[in-house]
Write an enzyme that holds these catalytic residues in place. Sequence first.
Site, PDB file in Angstrom:
ATOM      1  CG  ASN A  37      61.150  73.595  53.387  1.00  0.00           C
ATOM      2  OD1 ASN A  37      60.752  72.793  52.553  1.00  0.00           O
ATOM      3  ND2 ASN A  37      60.437  73.939  54.450  1.00  0.00           N
ATOM      4  CG  HIS A  44      55.563  71.615  56.966  1.00  0.00           C
ATOM      5  ND1 HIS A  44      55.403  72.831  57.574  1.00  0.00           N
ATOM      6  CD2 HIS A  44      54.495  70.878  57.343  1.00  0.00           C
ATOM      7  CE1 HIS A  44      54.295  72.841  58.286  1.00  0.00           C
ATOM      8  NE2 HIS A  44      53.718  71.657  58.155  1.00  0.00           N
ATOM      9  CD  GLU A  70      59.445  73.474  58.963  1.00  0.00           C
ATOM     10  OE1 GLU A  70      60.341  74.309  59.206  1.00  0.00           O
ATOM     11  OE2 GLU A  70      58.560  73.640  58.086  1.00  0.00           O
ATOM     12  CG  HIS A  92      56.846  81.654  56.497  1.00  0.00           C
ATOM     13  ND1 HIS A  92      56.346  80.384  56.372  1.00  0.00           N
ATOM     14  CD2 HIS A  92      56.088  82.427  55.697  1.00  0.00           C
ATOM     15  CE1 HIS A  92      55.303  80.390  55.546  1.00  0.00           C
ATOM     16  NE2 HIS A  92      55.130  81.626  55.121  1.00  0.00           N
ATOM     17  CG  HIS A 147      58.298  80.244  48.278  1.00  0.00           C
ATOM     18  ND1 HIS A 147      57.401  79.494  47.563  1.00  0.00           N
ATOM     19  CD2 HIS A 147      58.238  81.499  47.759  1.00  0.00           C
ATOM     20  CE1 HIS A 147      56.813  80.250  46.648  1.00  0.00           C
ATOM     21  NE2 HIS A 147      57.310  81.474  46.746  1.00  0.00           N
TER      22      HIS A 147
END
Length: 252
Positions: A7, A43, A72, A200, A224
């Site tokens: 991501n 996202h 997303e 996540h 992240h």
Amino acid sequence: MTLLSVNLNKIAVLRNSRGGHAPAPVAAVDTVIAAGAGGITVHPRPDRRHVTPEDVLALAAAIAGRVEYNLEGNPFAPPREGYPGFLALCAAARPTQATLVPDSDGQITSDHGFDLRRDAARLRPVVAELKALGCRVSLFVDAGVEGLEEAAAIGADRIEIYTGPYAQAHAAGVPERELARCARTAEQARALGLGVNAGHDLSQANLGDFLRAVPQVGEVSIGHALIGEALYAGLDATVRAYLAIIAAASHG
């Protein structure tokens, strides 16, 4: 073996904190692919605080079938100036996978999944429209969610298990209960013919334990922690470190 989708949202956050064009998420594509990742995730949100619609299209052109592209977003967030809506973005970018997430505009990050028994009826036409575009469709759900049969009935291809509670439990040294919930949800999904993704707060510290307990996972989306770790180790080395963890978990 589980696919790693990187991501790139946090690269856009760094750029947006100052303005201008650098660092650009698209500049990371070649490095991520060369390191061996099988996918790239973004996202975009209506307030443009992460990747923008312009980023989404630039990434689509840069990826161009080289790896999977996972987009997303909340399909029910209305279009507005600077954001054409999630379905319009999917129609323009044609991602490999569209992951539907029930986040509100004000959320800092996604923190819960769909209530499938409540939301299935309104998700059904969205799923159909995305599949008509050629997108694989995944629904973001909590571990232990009820009504997984609804996801299969409306035509979803996969679920993505929200792993935030697992990551918190792992950090506290008590991951067993959350791992068991994730494993049961994955088993139920597979029995219904659904693929299983997860994401996540997954990190190098907790990913291996997760994959050994939930071996049915087809894809993990990690941003992240990965981008944060890459600030110290470099993006290439960090992606390769995650791939090594995935490989080790797949061999027991």
